[in-house]
Design a protein around this motif. Structure first.
Motif, mmCIF file in Angstrom:
data_model
loop_
_atom_site.group_PDB
_atom_site.id
_atom_site.type_symbol
_atom_site.label_atom_id
_atom_site.label_comp_id
_atom_site.label_asym_id
_atom_site.label_seq_id
_atom_site.Cartn_x
_atom_site.Cartn_y
_atom_site.Cartn_z
ATOM 1 N N THR A 58 21.949 42.351 27.270
ATOM 2 C CA THR A 58 23.173 41.406 27.792
ATOM 3 C C THR A 58 22.733 40.471 28.788
ATOM 4 O O THR A 58 22.876 39.014 28.696
ATOM 5 C CB THR A 58 24.239 42.141 28.492
ATOM 6 N N VAL A 97 22.952 36.456 27.828
ATOM 7 C CA VAL A 97 24.142 35.811 28.682
ATOM 8 C C VAL A 97 23.487 35.092 29.767
ATOM 9 O O VAL A 97 23.679 33.875 30.212
ATOM 10 C CB VAL A 97 25.289 36.840 29.060
ATOM 11 N N VAL A 151 23.034 31.721 27.532
ATOM 12 C CA VAL A 151 24.320 30.875 27.477
ATOM 13 C C VAL A 151 24.412 30.584 28.752
ATOM 14 O O VAL A 151 24.859 29.041 28.743
ATOM 15 C CB VAL A 151 25.492 31.699 27.082
ATOM 16 N N ILE A 186 22.661 27.243 29.406
ATOM 17 C CA ILE A 186 23.171 26.083 28.893
ATOM 18 C C ILE A 186 24.428 25.550 29.392
ATOM 19 O O ILE A 186 24.646 24.344 29.574
ATOM 20 C CB ILE A 186 23.276 26.310 27.293
ATOM 21 N N LEU A 187 25.221 26.375 29.762
ATOM 22 C CA LEU A 187 26.525 25.947 30.238
ATOM 23 C C LEU A 187 26.372 25.250 31.474
ATOM 24 O O LEU A 187 27.003 24.298 31.838
ATOM 25 C CB LEU A 187 27.676 27.062 30.276
ATOM 26 N N THR A 202 27.458 21.329 32.710
ATOM 27 C CA THR A 202 28.110 20.828 33.782
ATOM 28 C C THR A 202 27.300 19.995 34.582
ATOM 29 O O THR A 202 27.855 19.025 35.101
ATOM 30 C CB THR A 202 28.282 22.273 34.742
ATOM 31 N N ALA A 240 25.145 17.538 33.495
ATOM 32 C CA ALA A 240 25.232 16.619 32.877
ATOM 33 C C ALA A 240 26.562 15.790 33.231
ATOM 34 O O ALA A 240 26.649 14.520 33.230
ATOM 35 C CB ALA A 240 24.993 16.519 31.290
ATOM 36 N N LEU A 241 27.748 16.635 33.267
ATOM 37 C CA LEU A 241 29.003 16.313 33.727
ATOM 38 C C LEU A 241 29.130 15.613 35.016
ATOM 39 O O LEU A 241 29.809 14.687 35.201
ATOM 40 C CB LEU A 241 30.131 16.934 33.332
ATOM 41 N N GLY A 255 38.183 31.870 27.477
ATOM 42 C CA GLY A 255 37.928 30.940 26.427
ATOM 43 C C GLY A 255 39.309 29.986 26.539
ATOM 44 O O GLY A 255 38.909 28.797 26.506
ATOM 45 N N VAL A 297 39.396 27.626 29.742
ATOM 46 C CA VAL A 297 38.729 26.408 29.385
ATOM 47 C C VAL A 297 39.112 25.490 28.356
ATOM 48 O O VAL A 297 39.089 24.286 28.519
ATOM 49 C CB VAL A 297 37.247 26.724 28.939
ATOM 50 N N LEU A 305 40.135 21.727 29.846
ATOM 51 C CA LEU A 305 39.123 20.720 29.422
ATOM 52 C C LEU A 305 39.863 20.000 28.499
ATOM 53 O O LEU A 305 39.514 18.507 28.497
ATOM 54 C CB LEU A 305 37.767 21.177 28.995
#
Lengths: 162, 198
Positions: free
Chosen positions: B60, B64, B68, B71-72, B76, B78-79, B168, B171, B175
């Motif tokens: 896990t 995770v 993941v 990547i998340l 963020t 990039a934002l 989920g 978010v 967003l």
């Protein structure tokens, strides 16, 4: 979309194996390490890799946001539904033994398989959803910035002859 | 050297690397580098969990923590356009003191804990023997972790899935309904910037 050849070809080669490995972890969780949670994340990682290399639009046309949000709810409903089913069969909530009237151990096998599938579905769908939302906002932000730059360019063009 | 010595050596090496990565995260001012180091930290933790024979947790953590969430975090970054604000490194005494005192208290408290993997540790003599004895009879799956998570503690796992579901949905609602105003505002500020300097 990324134009570099090496990442594109590598992703094309890797993604089927990532998805297959996700399914293996999903349905092999009873026998080795793994289970619905890890499998969901691995499966989502395959889809996210596709979106990173081939662009958000193409990923969204393959795995549509509507389908993903449906799956977010479906996984949890499968899990809770197994609990309700065992209650209807006369046992406690989530007592899988009741799923097979002849052999409770088989009922346990079946119950674990189904609820792990529910866990995997929800986890994968939630990870993909979060990624879609982040990437989607980035896309909108970039487009707006590009529009503003265009406006700025036009202003400069109109100002220069004066 | 025996297997136990090798294991101790690998543990020391991994924990040393964890320490190095932690100091790297504290010192680095570049957020991209911090996200990469956090991913490396998760991979190292996955190896530590493997050495502790917690393969499911290691799995896990690798999927995770290193996969993941990296990547998340990058999404963020990039934002939020992280290059804009550079906060210089400042030495602050109070957080260091709090960290040292907390660490000292934890180390002191560890004196009373049973050795790692000791058979007579309280968690090994409470419900664990029941699970180990009854899993082949009740559920008959080779992986006892799965039997505990999915069947004996099935209700807890349902709660965990509900937590993920709620995250989920949260978010999604946050967003997808929020208007995108950051881009234009940021661009305007850029345009104002040089004028102020001039």
């Amino acid at each position: 979309m990324i134009e570099h050849l090496v990442p594109r070809i590598l992703a094309k080669l890797l993604i089927p194996f990532i998805l297959l490995f996700g399914l293996y972890v999903q349905f092999h969780g009873d026998f080795g390490p793994g289970g619905g949670f890890q499998a969901g994340v691995i499966f989502a990682a395959g889809i996210i890799l596709y979106a990173l290399i081939y662009g958000l639009d193409r990923a969204r046309s393959v795995v549509t946001p509507g389908l993903v949000s449906f799956l977010v709810a479906l996984g949890l409903l499968i899990y809770a539904g197994v609990g309700v089913a065992t209650m209807l069969l006369g046992a406690e909530f989530l007592n899988y033994g009741a799923l097979d009237s002849h052999d409770p151990v088989h009922g346990q096998h079946l119950g674990i398989l189904i609820i792990e599938f529910g866990v995997g579905t929800t986890v994968a769908a939630v990870m993909i959803t979060i990624f879609y939302q982040f990437a989607g906002r980035l896309k909108i932000t970039r487009e707006l910035e590009a529009d503003d730059e265009d406006d700025a360019d036009e202003e400069q063009v109109t100002e220069s002859p004066r | 050297m025996s297997i136990g010595d090798w294991e101790a050596l690998i543990n020391v090496a991994l924990l040393g690397l964890l320490l190095v990565v932690t100091f790297g995260i504290i010192r680095l001012r570049n957020l991209f580098g911090v996200v990469m180091l956090a991913g490396i930290y998760s991979l190292l933790m996955a190896m530590v969990f493997t050495l502790l024979d917690a393969v499911d947790v290691a799995f896990t953590e690798a999927a995770v923590g290193a996969g993941v969430s990296t990547i998340l975090s990058l999404g963020t970054l990039a934002l939020i356009d992280s290059r804009r604000e550079k906060i210089p490194f400042r030495f602050q005494f109070t957080p260091l003191l709090v960290a040292l005192v907390t660490g000292g208290v934890l180390l002191w408290g560890m004196q009373d804990m049973p050795a790692v993997g000791a058979a007579d540790a309280p968690n090994q003599v409470h419900v664990a023997p029941y699970y180990i004895q009854q899993t082949p009879v009740d559920i008959d799956v080779p992986n006892i972790v799965t039997a505990v998570l999915a069947s004996y503690r099935g209700f807890d796992t349902l709660g965990e899935v509900t937590v993920i579901f709620t995250a989920g949905i949260g978010v999604m609602m946050l967003l997808s309904s929020m208007p995108v105003i950051g881009a234009r505002r940021r661009r305007r500020r850029d345009d104002d910037g040089p004028e102020d300097d001039a």
